[in-house]
Design a protein around this motif. Structure first.
Motif, PDB file in Angstrom:
ATOM      1  N   GLY A   1      25.170 -41.782   7.254  1.00  0.00           N
ATOM      2  CA  GLY A   1      24.797 -40.407   6.896  1.00  0.00           C
ATOM      3  C   GLY A   1      25.539 -39.867   5.690  1.00  0.00           C
ATOM      4  O   GLY A   1      25.061 -38.953   5.022  1.00  0.00           O
ATOM      5  N   GLN A   2      26.719 -40.415   5.390  1.00  0.00           N
ATOM      6  CA  GLN A   2      27.486 -39.923   4.244  1.00  0.00           C
ATOM      7  C   GLN A   2      26.775 -40.267   2.945  1.00  0.00           C
ATOM      8  O   GLN A   2      26.649 -39.435   2.058  1.00  0.00           O
ATOM      9  N   MET A   3      26.317 -41.507   2.834  1.00  0.00           N
ATOM     10  CA  MET A   3      25.562 -41.914   1.652  1.00  0.00           C
ATOM     11  C   MET A   3      24.272 -41.101   1.572  1.00  0.00           C
ATOM     12  O   MET A   3      23.891 -40.630   0.511  1.00  0.00           O
ATOM     13  N   GLU A   4      23.617 -40.916   2.727  1.00  0.00           N
ATOM     14  CA  GLU A   4      22.343 -40.188   2.716  1.00  0.00           C
ATOM     15  C   GLU A   4      22.533 -38.751   2.272  1.00  0.00           C
ATOM     16  O   GLU A   4      21.744 -38.229   1.477  1.00  0.00           O
ATOM     17  N   SER A   5      23.591 -38.077   2.755  1.00  0.00           N
ATOM     18  CA  SER A   5      23.695 -36.684   2.334  1.00  0.00           C
ATOM     19  C   SER A   5      24.143 -36.597   0.879  1.00  0.00           C
ATOM     20  O   SER A   5      23.728 -35.688   0.165  1.00  0.00           O
ATOM     21  N   ALA A   6      24.956 -37.551   0.418  1.00  0.00           N
ATOM     22  CA  ALA A   6      25.337 -37.539  -0.995  1.00  0.00           C
ATOM     23  C   ALA A   6      24.109 -37.760  -1.881  1.00  0.00           C
ATOM     24  O   ALA A   6      23.877 -37.029  -2.840  1.00  0.00           O
ATOM     25  N   ARG A   7      23.304 -38.770  -1.521  1.00  0.00           N
ATOM     26  CA  ARG A   7      22.110 -39.055  -2.328  1.00  0.00           C
ATOM     27  C   ARG A   7      21.125 -37.892  -2.279  1.00  0.00           C
ATOM     28  O   ARG A   7      20.499 -37.550  -3.271  1.00  0.00           O
ATOM     29  N   SER A   8      20.986 -37.245  -1.108  1.00  0.00           N
ATOM     30  CA  SER A   8      19.980 -36.185  -1.027  1.00  0.00           C
ATOM     31  C   SER A   8      20.428 -34.940  -1.793  1.00  0.00           C
ATOM     32  O   SER A   8      19.624 -34.064  -2.056  1.00  0.00           O
ATOM     33  N   SER A   9      21.706 -34.870  -2.170  1.00  0.00           N
ATOM     34  CA  SER A   9      22.117 -33.749  -3.023  1.00  0.00           C
ATOM     35  C   SER A   9      21.967 -34.112  -4.501  1.00  0.00           C
ATOM     36  O   SER A   9      22.420 -33.369  -5.362  1.00  0.00           O
ATOM     37  N   GLY A  10      21.373 -35.254  -4.799  1.00  0.00           N
ATOM     38  CA  GLY A  10      21.065 -35.606  -6.181  1.00  0.00           C
ATOM     39  C   GLY A  10      22.068 -36.540  -6.830  1.00  0.00           C
ATOM     40  O   GLY A  10      21.950 -36.858  -8.005  1.00  0.00           O
ATOM     41  N   MET A  11      23.088 -36.979  -6.076  1.00  0.00           N
ATOM     42  CA  MET A  11      24.043 -37.919  -6.672  1.00  0.00           C
ATOM     43  C   MET A  11      23.381 -39.284  -6.843  1.00  0.00           C
ATOM     44  O   MET A  11      22.591 -39.707  -6.000  1.00  0.00           O
ATOM     45  N   SER A  12      23.738 -39.976  -7.942  1.00  0.00           N
ATOM     46  CA  SER A  12      23.277 -41.352  -8.110  1.00  0.00           C
ATOM     47  C   SER A  12      24.062 -42.234  -7.131  1.00  0.00           C
ATOM     48  O   SER A  12      25.063 -41.794  -6.553  1.00  0.00           O
ATOM     49  N   TYR A  13      23.621 -43.489  -6.972  1.00  0.00           N
ATOM     50  CA  TYR A  13      24.328 -44.413  -6.083  1.00  0.00           C
ATOM     51  C   TYR A  13      25.795 -44.532  -6.497  1.00  0.00           C
ATOM     52  O   TYR A  13      26.710 -44.477  -5.671  1.00  0.00           O
ATOM     53  N   THR A  14      26.009 -44.670  -7.806  1.00  0.00           N
ATOM     54  CA  THR A  14      27.382 -44.830  -8.308  1.00  0.00           C
ATOM     55  C   THR A  14      28.230 -43.590  -8.038  1.00  0.00           C
ATOM     56  O   THR A  14      29.377 -43.707  -7.591  1.00  0.00           O
ATOM     57  N   GLN A  15      27.651 -42.421  -8.290  1.00  0.00           N
ATOM     58  CA  GLN A  15      28.392 -41.183  -8.005  1.00  0.00           C
ATOM     59  C   GLN A  15      28.727 -41.075  -6.524  1.00  0.00           C
ATOM     60  O   GLN A  15      29.855 -40.728  -6.161  1.00  0.00           O
TER      61      GLN A  15
END
Ligand SMILES: Nc1ncnc2c1ncn2[C@@H]1O[C@H](COP(=O)(O)OP(=O)(O)O)[C@@H](O)[C@H]1O
Ligand SMILES: [Mg+2]
Lengths: 218, 242
Positions: free
Chosen positions: A117-131
């Motif tokens: 869920g951490q990756m999912e919420s980061a990505r859903s806020s518009g962060m790239s994979y690297t960010q």
């Protein structure tokens, strides 16, 4: 009966301490190189790109399947010849290449311990994979990685005694040289075993204190 | 605002979404309900491309979400997503959770992001929790931080996947109140929920899903008093008798 004569130890203390320093130096350098290298390998290993992941997995498996002694010889006699590495840097690079494979596994385990869920919420806020990796996942993974990384350092210190075979004057080679001139193998090897133990034991105690402090803050 | 056209998706052999068509107009609030395993989460997650689709098209604010030409990171800044399990960043304070994406993704000035973050948290009743870590907050407070975090990006659409299902009963109301308040601002929203009272009172349309299909779409007055499909009748009789 064999008459032990321990005076050989204080007489050669400065040599032994130089050996201790070199052992610590080489292990620390190898660790410092193997951490970014291991992070890189670990990230490649979990990459969606099949080739990248295969190459990294192949490297890790290969290193884990080859004895460190053979790897050190290979780097010193083959790679070292081509690149004019000398025994010191052959030793550092050999240990780092070896340790990197294990650090990669520590990194992978650390990253996989962070909930999906951490990756999912980061990505859903518009962060790239690297960010997302850099800002959200790695900071959490790193906390999980600290204790095994510290253990890896202790393992490195012990494994580093093998670099004496490519004539790096670490604690083990210092001991060998003292024995060669004084013939006091019992005294010298006992002292050296104790010195290694003091180093690793002190380190593991320091790690334990840090771990306890960290647990309290969670 | 959200336009879903002929969307299909399978996980291996199981068809999880079958021929999904739905339009959520601007400023509307739609509830998605249905039995567990119906495909509700999968559907709402395809709208911000947390899940891929096998065929069809999803448009949000004129952007085709699953098109190769779309910059998904850019589009996602317009779509707020709130998870059942909050998914706050445990090593950051409430305020840092809210400001990290505006600062890092939208390149908003730090001071501006902090000011706006405090404003949002305060408006959700968390004015005294700026510096608290998630582990020190109740479930209801964590979910409100998560809502503030999503709103901090100034999204055009908000998606909620069972935002109250992980909460103790006494905390459900505070989170639903926050969503209600948001609905009044004219935010376009899709809410997967088991809260029938909330769905009936707040939502323009009820989207009823079962077995990977949208079985019925109807306004709440009609859906709850006189559902057309047998599946919906059966579902309602089970839920409302609870
Ligand atoms: N990552 C996945 N891999 C395989 N099957 C999945 C995955 N996610 C969901 N499913 C399956 O898809 C179906 C729909 O799941 P979901 O969308 O979570 O339903 P709901 O949210 O309505 O309970 C279920 O049968 C579920 O087992
Ligand atoms: Mg679900």
């Amino acid at each position: 009966m064999y008459q032990a004569d321990w005076s050989v130890i204080p007489q050669n203390m400065h040599l032994l301490l130089n050996g201790v320093l070199l052992t610590l130096q080489i292990s620390a350098l190898a660790l410092i190189i193997s951490i970014p290298f291991g992070i890189f390998l670990g990230l490649c290993r979990i990459s969606k790109n099949k080739l990248v992941s295969f190459l990294s997995t192949a490297y890790i498996e290969f290193i884990r399947g080859v004895p460190l002694l053979v790897l050190l010889f290979w780097i010193f006699f083959v790679l070292g010849r081509f690149m004019q590495l000398g025994s010191y840097w052959s030793a550092v690079l050999g240990l780092a290449a070896f340790s990197g494979a294990f650090v990669a596994e520590i990194v992978r385990a650390g990253i996989e311990s962070v909930p999906k869920g951490q990756m999912e919420s980061a990505r859903s806020s518009g962060m790239s994979y690297t960010q997302a990796m850099r800002l959200i996942i790695l900071p959490q993974a790193f906390r999980k990685m600290l204790p095994p990384l510290a253990s890896q350092f202790i393992i490195l210190i012990k494994d580093s005694s093998l670099v004496s075979v490519i004539s790096v004057v670490d604690l083990t080679l210092v001991a060998k040289n003292i024995v060669a001139t004084s013939f006091r193998s019992l005294e010298v090897w006992t002292a050296v075993a104790i010195l290694y133990f003091i180093i690793t034991f002190t380190l593991s105690q320091i790690i334990r204190i840090f771990e306890r402090k960290y647990k309290l803050r969670e | 605002m959200i336009r879903i056209t002929d969307v299909n998706k399978s996980f291996g052999e199981t068809k999880v979404l079958q021929n999904i068509n739905l339009v959520v107009p601007k400023s509307s609030v739609y509830a998605v309900i249905g039995p567990s395993g119906a495909g509700k989460s999968t559907l709402i997650r395809t709208i911000n491309a947390l899940e891929e689709i096998d065929s069809g098209e999803i448009m949000v604010d004129g952007m085709s979400i699953h098109s190769k030409k779309t910059d998904i990171n850019k589009v996602r800044t317009d779509i707020g997503f709130v998870f059942q399990s909050f998914n706050l960043y445990p090593f950051l304070t409430a305020l840092e959770n809210v400001t990290i994406a505006p600062i890092q993704v939208k390149k908003v000035k730090k001071a501006t992001a902090i000011e706006r973050g405090k404003e949002l948290l305060a408006s959700l009743g968390l004015g005294d929790k700026f510096d608290s870590y998630p582990s020190k907050l109740s479930g209801g407070q964590q979910q409100r931080v998560a809502i503030a975090r999503a709103l901090a990006m100034d999204p055009k659409v908000m998606l909620f996947d069972e935002p109250t299902s992980a909460l103790d009963p006494e905390m459900i109301k505070e989170v639903l109140d926050a969503i209600r308040k948001l609905a009044k601002t004219g935010m376009t929203m899709m809410v997967v929920t088991h809260e029938m009272g909330f769905a009936r009172e707040m939502c323009e349309q009820i989207v009823f899903m079962a077995d990977g299909k949208i079985v019925e779409v109807a306004p709440p007055e009609k859906f709850f008093s006189n559902p057309e499909s047998a599946r919906a009748q059966d579902f309602l009789s089970k839920v409302l008798n609870h």
